[in-house]
Design a protein around this motif. Sequence first.
Motif, mmCIF file in Angstrom:
data_model
loop_
_atom_site.group_PDB
_atom_site.id
_atom_site.type_symbol
_atom_site.label_atom_id
_atom_site.label_comp_id
_atom_site.label_asym_id
_atom_site.label_seq_id
_atom_site.Cartn_x
_atom_site.Cartn_y
_atom_site.Cartn_z
ATOM 1 N N VAL A 29 46.544 28.436 28.148
ATOM 2 C CA VAL A 29 46.605 28.024 29.548
ATOM 3 C C VAL A 29 47.843 28.618 30.218
ATOM 4 N N LYS A 30 48.976 28.540 29.542
ATOM 5 C CA LYS A 30 50.232 29.071 30.100
ATOM 6 C C LYS A 30 50.085 30.543 30.463
ATOM 7 N N HIS A 31 49.544 31.347 29.549
ATOM 8 C CA HIS A 31 49.421 32.782 29.795
ATOM 9 C C HIS A 31 48.410 33.079 30.905
ATOM 10 N N ALA A 32 47.330 32.309 30.967
ATOM 11 C CA ALA A 32 46.340 32.514 32.029
ATOM 12 C C ALA A 32 46.957 32.217 33.391
ATOM 13 N N LEU A 33 47.739 31.142 33.477
ATOM 14 C CA LEU A 33 48.366 30.785 34.745
ATOM 15 C C LEU A 33 49.459 31.777 35.128
ATOM 16 N N GLU A 34 50.255 32.197 34.157
ATOM 17 C CA GLU A 34 51.309 33.166 34.446
ATOM 18 C C GLU A 34 50.726 34.506 34.882
ATOM 19 N N SER A 35 49.555 34.878 34.365
ATOM 20 C CA SER A 35 48.935 36.136 34.792
ATOM 21 C C SER A 35 48.456 36.049 36.239
ATOM 22 N N ALA A 36 48.297 34.818 36.747
ATOM 23 C CA ALA A 36 47.946 34.608 38.154
ATOM 24 C C ALA A 36 49.202 34.339 38.992
ATOM 25 N N ASP A 37 50.360 34.630 38.429
ATOM 26 C CA ASP A 37 51.659 34.440 39.093
ATOM 27 C C ASP A 37 51.951 32.988 39.441
ATOM 28 N N ILE A 38 51.491 32.068 38.603
ATOM 29 C CA ILE A 38 51.794 30.650 38.764
ATOM 30 C C ILE A 38 52.855 30.289 37.727
ATOM 31 N N PRO A 39 54.015 29.786 38.158
ATOM 32 C CA PRO A 39 55.051 29.396 37.194
ATOM 33 C C PRO A 39 54.598 28.180 36.379
#
Length: 89
Positions: free
Chosen positions: A16-26
């Motif tokens: 989940v962390k990596h998916a969100l970070e790839s969408a530029d969400i901290p």
Amino acid sequence: MKVVYEAANLIDAHLVKHALESADIPVFLRGEALVGGMGELPLFGVVAVCVPDSAWPEASGIVARLPLSEPPVATADEDCVGGGDWVPA
């Protein structure tokens, strides 16, 4: 910060962390450091994936589309308390 996903395990939390970070969400993982403290005992419901309040709607949509071992259970009104200080990158 709001909880967008309560992870069943550390692998799901990082997915989940990596998916969100790839969408530029901290992202902040609350409780990640506690997992190793229990040694070999299974520990559930400790790791939560947290995002800024303003990013929660977009983040929850991304999490809903991920192939996770447990479905998302976090709601928009669940705060990410006890996570320590979060500093955006």
